[in-house]
Design an enzyme around this catalytic site. Structure first.
Site, PDB file in Angstrom:
ATOM      1  CD  GLU A 275      -2.767  -1.097   0.070  1.00  0.00           C
ATOM      2  OE1 GLU A 275      -2.971  -0.181  -0.553  1.00  0.00           O
ATOM      3  OE2 GLU A 275      -3.290  -2.410  -0.153  1.00  0.00           O
ATOM      4  CG  ASP A 356       2.455  -6.870  -5.957  1.00  0.00           C
ATOM      5  OD1 ASP A 356       1.976  -6.421  -4.771  1.00  0.00           O
ATOM      6  OD2 ASP A 356       1.820  -7.755  -6.598  1.00  0.00           O
TER       7      ASP A 356
HETATM    8 ZN   LIG Z   1      -2.663  -2.452  -4.561  1.00  0.00          ZN
END
Ligand SMILES: [Zn+2]
Length: 418
Positions: A275, A356
């Site tokens: 996040e 990611d």
């Molecule tokens: Zn995400």
């Protein structure tokens, strides 16, 4: 022209249903073998349960979708549309009031039609699979509150726009765009303090042992302003998730309390790192800028088309009110939007991959995020076997099996990139 439009609508609708069918068929026929990362987490019994969950959701979605198509055909392609337009025109005097009534009554009808579906989804479907935790009272309260908030926002946005159209007939496209841009920025700041607390309770993470890890992660990510909060999602549903929102000083990451229950600490930190990646890569800011450019172009195009007087002819009519033409235009835009979906989905998946990668760089490995995502898929009964074409068109996140494999093999990019 009307026939041509009808044909186009049916074509898009058929394509949508075909994609749904393809996806359903693919899941049922797929060889249900999973990579090693899923071993011990998702067994055949879980897979059967998630299949049943997906099927039940598909069926409900199909009924809802079919009803929507039927109502659209009925409303736009029979005499109902001009009849409704004249009916509203006879109900009230004045451009603004007419427009508000035109959209308000339609929206209300749409909401009423949605009520049985919402009830069925929460209290039958979600309840059957153990997800629903909402009482009927809470559902009713939620529904009434959203009606109130939605009503106020609608009156403000639609009323304001109509007033601008009336006040500046030759340049309203610029004013309306500015008004909407200002309002959406305003809401971005205001919603977390004014609207969201009406429904959810946000509080600091109630896991003291996590605090050090969170603080360390924030400073490593170079994020000073902003908050990490948990939300009491468990009051409504057993589903778990995390998201980030806000720009400037109101940035925050929100973790569902259900997520805190389901994941180990190192997995939670990896989710948080993902996040934070969205923050540091400026995803929301980019999204805002892009949507404002699209909005400006759309406002101008709408202005041009509404002035051209060409729209009523699309349905073989000689005239329609301003509001009715706006409705027709937005319906056309949503129809054309289908062709834009794969582009925006691709863009979103690209951003997810960037976040990611950011998490891998920050945590040092993708393993923790991978195992966290596998657990989330298990708890949420996610569909692990979507059709690749369906993924390409609709998925905002990479399909889970591929994503987990990618994370497991993930390498740090060397820290030169943020
Ligand atoms: Zn995400």
């Amino acid at each position: 022209m009307k026939l041509l439009l009808l044909g186009f609508y049916l074509l898009v609708t058929t394509a949508r249903f075909a994609l749904d069918w393809l996806n359903l068929h693919h899941r049922q026929r797929a060889e249900k073998t999973l990579p090693a990362a899923f071993a011990g987490q998702i067994d055949s019994e879980r897979l059967e349960k998630s299949d049943a969950y997906a099927l039940a959701g598909d069926k409900l979605g199909l009924v809802e979708d079919l009803l929507g198509v039927l109502l659209t055909l009925l409303f736009l392609f029979t005499g109902l549309f001009p009849w409704y337009d004249r009916l509203v025109a006879g109900m009230a005097e004045g451009f603004i009031l007419n427009g508000l009534l035109f959209f308000g009554l339609l929206t209300l009808a749409q909401l009423l039609i949605g009520v049985p579906f919402s009830l069925y989804r929460n209290f039958v479907l979600e309840a059957r699979f153990g997800f629903n935790r909402m009482s009927f009272k809470l559902w009713l309260l939620d529904t009434l509150k959203s009606l109130l908030v939605g009503g106020i926002l609608f009156a403000l946005l639609a009323g304001g726009s109509l007033w601008l159209v009336a006040a500046a007939p030759q340049s309203w496209w610029l004013w309306v765009w500015g008004f909407w841009a200002g309002m959406s920025l305003f809401l971005l700041y205001l919603s977390p303090v004014l609207i969201e607390p009406l429904f959810f309770k946000f509080s600091p993470l109630a896991k003291p042992e996590l605090e050090d890890g969170v603080r360390e992660l924030l400073s490593k990510a170079g994020v000073q302003a902003g908050k990490v909060l948990q939300v009491d999602a468990s009051k409504r549903s057993g589903h778990s998730n995390a998201y980030f929102t806000g720009i400037g000083k109101v940035k925050r990451v929100v973790l569902f309390d259900t997520l805190l229950e389901q994941l180990e600490d190192n997995e939670l930190l990896a989710v948080l790192a993902h996040e934070l990646g969205h923050w540091r890569c400026g995803h929301l800011r980019n999204q805002l800028i892009k949507s404002q450019i699209v909005a400006l172009a759309s406002c101008w195009l709408a202005f041009y088309l509404l002035n051209s007087g060409w729209l009523p002819g699309l349905l073989g009519l000689s005239q329609l009110s301003f509001a009715a033409q706006v409705l027709l235009l937005s319906w056309l835009a949503s129809l054309l939007g289908f062709f834009w979906t794969p582009v925006s989905s691709w863009w979103s998946r690209r951003q997810e991959r960037q976040a990611d990668q950011f998490a891998i760089d920050l945590v040092g490995s993708g393993k923790q995020l991978a195992s966290g995502l596998v657990k989330l898929a298990r708890e949420n009964l996610s569909n692990l076997f979507p059709h690749p074409l369906y993924v390409a068109i609709y998925y905002s996140h990479p399909a889970l099996v591929a994503r987990v494999l990618w994370l497991e093999q993930g390498k740090k990019t060397g820290g030169s990139k943020k």
